[in-house]
Design an enzyme around this catalytic site. Structure first.
Site, PDB file in Angstrom:
ATOM      1  N   ARG A 107      -6.858  17.978   0.802  1.00 56.62           N
ATOM      2  CA  ARG A 107      -7.308  17.835   2.299  1.00 56.62           C
ATOM      3  C   ARG A 107      -6.241  18.490   3.092  1.00 56.62           C
ATOM      4  O   ARG A 107      -5.164  17.944   2.846  1.00 56.62           O
ATOM      5  CB  ARG A 107      -7.505  16.500   2.465  1.00 56.62           C
ATOM      6  CG  ARG A 107      -8.663  15.619   2.143  1.00 56.62           C
ATOM      7  CD  ARG A 107      -9.013  14.662   2.792  1.00 56.62           C
ATOM      8  NE  ARG A 107      -7.943  13.498   2.930  1.00 56.62           N
ATOM      9  CZ  ARG A 107      -7.971  12.394   3.854  1.00 56.62           C
ATOM     10  NH1 ARG A 107      -9.117  12.097   4.451  1.00 56.62           N
ATOM     11  NH2 ARG A 107      -7.161  11.625   4.123  1.00 56.62           N
ATOM     12  N   THR A 111      -6.513  19.258   9.673  1.00 58.12           N
ATOM     13  CA  THR A 111      -7.779  19.157   9.950  1.00 58.12           C
ATOM     14  C   THR A 111      -8.732  18.237   9.396  1.00 58.12           C
ATOM     15  O   THR A 111      -9.942  18.081   9.299  1.00 58.12           O
ATOM     16  CB  THR A 111      -8.333  20.789   9.577  1.00 58.12           C
ATOM     17  OG1 THR A 111      -8.275  20.960   8.202  1.00 58.12           O
ATOM     18  CG2 THR A 111      -7.565  21.720  10.441  1.00 58.12           C
ATOM     19  N   ASP A 203      -2.569   6.271  -0.448  1.00 51.08           N
ATOM     20  CA  ASP A 203      -3.045   7.649  -1.095  1.00 51.08           C
ATOM     21  C   ASP A 203      -2.950   7.533  -2.552  1.00 51.08           C
ATOM     22  O   ASP A 203      -2.153   6.952  -3.377  1.00 51.08           O
ATOM     23  CB  ASP A 203      -1.900   8.537  -0.854  1.00 51.08           C
ATOM     24  CG  ASP A 203      -1.988   9.848  -1.222  1.00 51.08           C
ATOM     25  OD1 ASP A 203      -2.128  10.776  -0.424  1.00 51.08           O
ATOM     26  OD2 ASP A 203      -2.439  10.087  -2.434  1.00 51.08           O
ATOM     27  N   ASP A 206      -0.835   9.520  -4.905  1.00 52.02           N
ATOM     28  CA  ASP A 206       0.432   9.349  -4.636  1.00 52.02           C
ATOM     29  C   ASP A 206       0.767   7.800  -5.777  1.00 52.02           C
ATOM     30  O   ASP A 206       1.706   7.679  -6.385  1.00 52.02           O
ATOM     31  CB  ASP A 206       1.145   8.974  -3.375  1.00 52.02           C
ATOM     32  CG  ASP A 206       1.206  10.357  -2.803  1.00 52.02           C
ATOM     33  OD1 ASP A 206       1.295  11.364  -3.397  1.00 52.02           O
ATOM     34  OD2 ASP A 206       1.351  10.467  -1.517  1.00 52.02           O
TER      35      ASP A 206
HETATM   36  C1  PRP Z   1      -7.747  12.398  -1.815  1.00 52.47           C
HETATM   37  C2  PRP Z   1      -8.667  11.640  -2.556  1.00 52.47           C
HETATM   38  C3  PRP Z   1      -9.948  12.463  -2.252  1.00 52.47           C
HETATM   39  C4  PRP Z   1     -10.154  13.013  -0.831  1.00 52.47           C
HETATM   40  C5  PRP Z   1     -10.856  11.929  -0.212  1.00 52.47           C
HETATM   41  O1  PRP Z   1      -7.408  13.516  -2.221  1.00 52.47           O
HETATM   42  O2  PRP Z   1      -8.468  11.542  -3.816  1.00 52.47           O
HETATM   43  O3  PRP Z   1     -10.267  13.707  -3.196  1.00 52.47           O
HETATM   44  O4  PRP Z   1      -8.667  12.604  -0.644  1.00 52.47           O
HETATM   45  O5  PRP Z   1     -10.725  12.406   1.104  1.00 52.47           O
HETATM   46  P1  PRP Z   1     -12.128  13.046   2.111  1.00 52.47           P
HETATM   47  O6  PRP Z   1     -13.093  12.270   1.457  1.00 52.47           O
HETATM   48  O7  PRP Z   1     -11.607  12.956   3.258  1.00 52.47           O
HETATM   49  O8  PRP Z   1     -12.272  14.577   1.308  1.00 52.47           O
HETATM   50  P2  PRP Z   1      -6.219  14.443  -1.639  1.00 52.47           P
HETATM   51  O9  PRP Z   1      -6.867  15.392  -0.717  1.00 52.47           O
HETATM   52  O10 PRP Z   1      -5.171  13.565  -0.858  1.00 52.47           O
HETATM   53  O11 PRP Z   1      -5.436  15.009  -2.783  1.00 52.47           O
HETATM   54  P3  PRP Z   1      -4.553  14.323  -4.148  1.00 52.47           P
HETATM   55  O12 PRP Z   1      -5.898  13.651  -5.126  1.00 52.47           O
HETATM   56  O13 PRP Z   1      -3.978  15.504  -4.768  1.00 52.47           O
HETATM   57  O14 PRP Z   1      -3.634  13.569  -3.715  1.00 52.47           O
HETATM   58  N1  URA Z   2      -7.246   9.826   0.224  1.00 51.59           N
HETATM   59  C1  URA Z   2      -6.603   8.914  -0.321  1.00 51.59           C
HETATM   60  O1  URA Z   2      -6.080   9.018  -1.470  1.00 51.59           O
HETATM   61  N2  URA Z   2      -6.668   7.455   0.494  1.00 51.59           N
HETATM   62  C2  URA Z   2      -7.423   7.445   1.565  1.00 51.59           C
HETATM   63  O2  URA Z   2      -7.253   6.283   2.089  1.00 51.59           O
HETATM   64  C3  URA Z   2      -8.105   8.460   1.957  1.00 51.59           C
HETATM   65  C4  URA Z   2      -8.098   9.645   1.294  1.00 51.59           C
END
Ligand code: PRP
Ligand code: URA
Length: 212
Positions: A107, A111, A203, A206
């Site tokens: 994400r 944005t 997160d 993380d």
């Molecule tokens: C997180 C999560 C989803 C997304 C959800 O991933 O694992 O993929 O956010 O958010 P959304 O419904 O608003 O799209 P992130 O983009 O943080 O990437 P990561 O898994 O690499 O930490």
């Molecule tokens: N992605 C995450 O990992 N946590 C949230 O709360 C939203 C998006």
């Protein structure tokens, strides 16, 4: 929140118990990873109530009988990177031979728009039932784009599984992909101004990989 015929929210005491530990900021990486896997395994059982069975002849010590088995080769798992990786073992506990594809999405922190950066899927995925997995369904952008990416590549049967969802994410997926069953262990209250789920668990990527 409105209810949707394709959205199934689990209300299982065992899942509530495990999610409460998952949310705790003092839960460390190892326990977090194990809980994500355990919850996914329970969800996989629950989401397969409509799985297609094929008859097989089995010989017990006493007699021959016709029994029913899942066509394991018809199942595939696609985690949305990174956090979806934490759910793969949970599905593999139920279907150990399921092939695994990967879709990379992140994400944009300004944005909140998802960006696809990777996609590698097993051969023959068009004819399999695909479990698309991601622990977090927040705005729904990542899930909707991943679902569109799978459909663009010919996948016809998809089940989307998330551990924690915000109402905003459920509404977006239900509106854009009404044909896809969505399985969510826990429905949370809302998103904050940074797109994080409240109360949520922070997160997920993380916490799974110890990157912060
Ligand atoms: C997180 C999560 C989803 C997304 C959800 O991933 O694992 O993929 O956010 O958010 P959304 O419904 O608003 O799209 P992130 O983009 O943080 O990437 P990561 O898994 O690499 O930490
Ligand atoms: N992605 C995450 O990992 N946590 C949230 O709360 C939203 C998006």
């Amino acid at each position: 929140m409105k209810t949707y015929p394709n959205v199934f929210i689990f209300d299982h005491p065992l899942i509530k118990h495990k999610v409460s530990i998952l949310r705790d900021k003092n839960t460390g990486m190892k326990e977090f990873r194990e809980l994500i896997e355990e919850i996914t395994t329970v969800m996989t059982y629950e989401s397969m109530r409509d799985v297609e069975l094929v008859p097989v002849e089995v010989e017990t010590p006493l007699e021959k009988t016709v029994q029913y088995r899942v066509k394991e080769e018809s199942i595939a798992i696609v985690p949305i990177l990174r956090a979806g990786l934490g759910m793969v073992n949970g599905v593999h506990n139920v279907f150990p031979t399921a092939r695994v594809g990967h879709i990379g999405m992140y994400r944009d922190e300004e944005t909140l728009e998802p960006r696809e950066y990777y996609c590698k899927l097993p051969e023959g995925i068009e004819d399999k039932t695909v479990f698309l997995v991601d622990p977090m369904l927040a705005t729904g952008g990542s899930a909707c784009d991943a679902l569109a990416a799978l459909k663009k590549r010919g996948v016809k049967k998809i089940k989307f599984m998330a551990i924690i969802a915000a109402p905003e994410g459920i509404e977006k997926v239900a509106a854009e992909h009404p044909d896809v069953p969505v399985y969510v262990s826990t429905l949370d209250r809302c998103l904050n101004e940074h797109g994080y789920i409240l109360p949520g668990l922070g997160d997920a990527g993380d916490r799974l990989f110890g990157t912060k």
